[in-house]
Design a protein around this motif. Structure first.
Motif, mmCIF file in Angstrom:
data_model
loop_
_atom_site.group_PDB
_atom_site.id
_atom_site.type_symbol
_atom_site.label_atom_id
_atom_site.label_comp_id
_atom_site.label_asym_id
_atom_site.label_seq_id
_atom_site.Cartn_x
_atom_site.Cartn_y
_atom_site.Cartn_z
ATOM 1 N N ALA A 119 -18.811 120.048 -18.590
ATOM 2 C CA ALA A 119 -17.982 121.130 -19.124
ATOM 3 C C ALA A 119 -18.160 121.294 -20.630
ATOM 4 O O ALA A 119 -18.323 120.322 -21.364
ATOM 5 C CB ALA A 119 -16.517 120.854 -18.818
ATOM 6 N N VAL A 121 -16.404 121.700 -23.815
ATOM 7 C CA VAL A 121 -15.027 121.367 -24.154
ATOM 8 C C VAL A 121 -14.338 122.496 -24.934
ATOM 9 O O VAL A 121 -13.111 122.628 -24.881
ATOM 10 C CB VAL A 121 -14.984 120.018 -24.917
ATOM 11 N N PHE A 122 -15.130 123.319 -25.612
ATOM 12 C CA PHE A 122 -14.528 124.414 -26.384
ATOM 13 C C PHE A 122 -14.204 125.635 -25.515
ATOM 14 O O PHE A 122 -13.737 126.655 -25.998
ATOM 15 C CB PHE A 122 -15.424 124.782 -27.569
ATOM 16 N N HIS A 124 -12.633 124.850 -22.422
ATOM 17 C CA HIS A 124 -11.854 124.235 -21.338
ATOM 18 C C HIS A 124 -10.559 124.972 -21.040
ATOM 19 O O HIS A 124 -10.050 124.887 -19.926
ATOM 20 C CB HIS A 124 -11.591 122.745 -21.610
ATOM 21 N N ARG A 125 -10.057 125.742 -22.002
ATOM 22 C CA ARG A 125 -8.829 126.505 -21.755
ATOM 23 C C ARG A 125 -9.110 127.885 -21.171
ATOM 24 O O ARG A 125 -8.197 128.548 -20.689
ATOM 25 C CB ARG A 125 -8.053 126.677 -23.068
ATOM 26 N N ALA B 8 -17.706 114.887 -26.697
ATOM 27 C CA ALA B 8 -17.199 116.116 -27.321
ATOM 28 C C ALA B 8 -15.701 116.179 -27.083
ATOM 29 O O ALA B 8 -15.218 115.717 -26.049
ATOM 30 C CB ALA B 8 -17.882 117.338 -26.708
ATOM 31 N N ASP B 84 -9.107 117.144 -19.818
ATOM 32 C CA ASP B 84 -10.073 118.238 -19.996
ATOM 33 C C ASP B 84 -10.525 118.412 -21.442
ATOM 34 O O ASP B 84 -11.587 118.974 -21.702
ATOM 35 C CB ASP B 84 -9.446 119.567 -19.546
ATOM 36 N N VAL B 87 -14.773 115.308 -23.259
ATOM 37 C CA VAL B 87 -15.881 115.365 -22.316
ATOM 38 C C VAL B 87 -16.994 114.430 -22.776
ATOM 39 O O VAL B 87 -17.426 114.496 -23.928
ATOM 40 C CB VAL B 87 -16.430 116.810 -22.209
ATOM 41 N N TYR B 126 -10.328 126.592 -32.970
ATOM 42 C CA TYR B 126 -11.616 126.039 -33.420
ATOM 43 C C TYR B 126 -12.155 126.672 -34.699
ATOM 44 O O TYR B 126 -13.247 126.322 -35.149
ATOM 45 C CB TYR B 126 -12.647 126.192 -32.294
#
Lengths: 250, 250
Positions: A119, A121-122, A124-125, B8, B84, B87, B126
């Motif tokens: 996945a 991770v940035f 994941h939402r 990550a 989640d 990762v 981010y």
């Protein structure tokens, strides 16, 4: 004065769009911001609800206000009062007869699947992670069966009390973009959980668990049990809402 | 057996990398996952700490285990036990002498500024939003002064007790990518808050509040008061960590 706004939000930490007692909702946050700004108790109308965890890029709302804030300051003033997860993208004056919900002509939703082995991770939402490669061509073939005017009972949560389950879907598109697979659904309206059940069913086609032509039978059966699982909320985004008459339906 | 992993994470909801009493940290989550998987009490070593709210794309960790899980299963098993927001991107066997922190040769951090008039809601965790257009060319000119071996006292949080504040910075690059401005810093090591203070100072150049050549004087002054503000944690990502000898320093 009636104002029409396009609103984007990260729905992860909200109990959906609509105000509910003891819950933090998008509508509730916007109404609270408006009260702080104007001192008025303002009711916000959205183009439609979104469930808990569902996002928006182009949710449309309207509200009435007697405030004398100049039109070109509204966006800044609102964003200044809203949490970072809710952003007003534009504000314009609307006709007194405009209604964000009743005047909707076409709605577009997009669903994002992160189809990388590991996945991102940035994302994941905002994307549902499915690590085994999906057969996008088979999903696209299956999707075609959904286009047109159909009774979508099989693709509607059994918890609904809407009587008329006939909707017109103009376009269901499945495409790969880098490591993501996007499903775009455009139609004149969607039933409760309809896009998520469509995506859940198409994913089973993409995994080889169902043949693309099964979609025809699922539609005809008018039975929620025949379709696939409801895909998780987090991958879904209300992408755009169209009003007026000159709308491309493709 | 010593394992080396690239990890990550979305650091938004964590109190940084390093274990701290009564706090939820990245290291703490990984150690808890390892204990559930192996039954062993395993200490995890990272290439370096990241502060609360800072993210990683390529944090490197190592740990020792007596577990007989096959090497090619480790990544899946770990991701299955991790939240989640964390990762594991890769797992490999490392030499007994490898140390994730002491063997680091070069580190690269990247900082993301959302420079659109209205924030992109899907980047709100981010990227730091700065709505007025930044002068990226001026920032790039200023950035050049930081490259090389310097005493970075002016760019180090006053809260540090490190004696030697000389570091070598190989590259500071500022570039626009769509509506985002990215600052990339590559060096042999960074002091506490150093990248965030560099970015905060470059932003003031990009806003026309400082001339690009001021960076020379700020460096020479060896005084934290002379540099700009510390940029918010959320825009910062530990991008990559390099070990071994054949490293491009550009």
């Amino acid at each position: 004065m009636r104002l029409k706004c396009v609103v984007a939000y990260d729905g992860t930490d909200y109990s959906g769009f609509q105000v509910q007692p003891d819950q933090i909702t998008i509508q509730g946050e916007i109404e609270a911001a408006l009260q702080r700004i104007t001192g008025e108790e303002i009711q916000v109308y959205g183009s439609g609800r979104t469930d808990a965890g569902v996002h928006a890029r182009g949710q449309v709302i309207h509200f009435d206000t007697g405030s004398h804030i100049p039109l070109d300051k509204w966006r800044f003033v609102l964003n200044n009062q809203l949490p970072d997860a809710i952003v007003v993208r534009s504000v314009e004056e609307a006709d007194e007869s405009f209604h964000a919900r009743f005047d909707v002509q076409v709605k577009e939703y997009r669903y994002c699947i992160d189809n990388a082995p590991v996945a991102d991770v940035f994302r994941h939402r905002y994307a549902d992670h499915i690590r085994f490669p999906l057969d996008v061509e088979a999903m696209q073939q299956a999707a075609r069966h959904l286009e047109g005017k159909h009774d979508f009972t099989s693709f509607c949560s059994a918890k609904t009390y809407v009587e008329d389950k006939v909707r017109t879907v103009y376009r269901v598109k499945v495409e790969r973009s880098g490591h993501e697979v996007w499903v775009t659904c455009r139609g004149n309206g969607f039933l409760y959980n309809m896009v998520r059940i469509i995506v859940g069913t198409l994913v089973e086609v993409g995994q080889g668990k169902r043949a693309p032509d099964e979609l025809k039978e699922i539609l005809l059966a008018c039975d929620r049990e025949r379709a696939g699982k409801t895909a998780p909320a987090k991958g879904l985004t209300m992408w755009e809402v169209y009003y007026g008459t000159n709308i491309s339906k493709d």
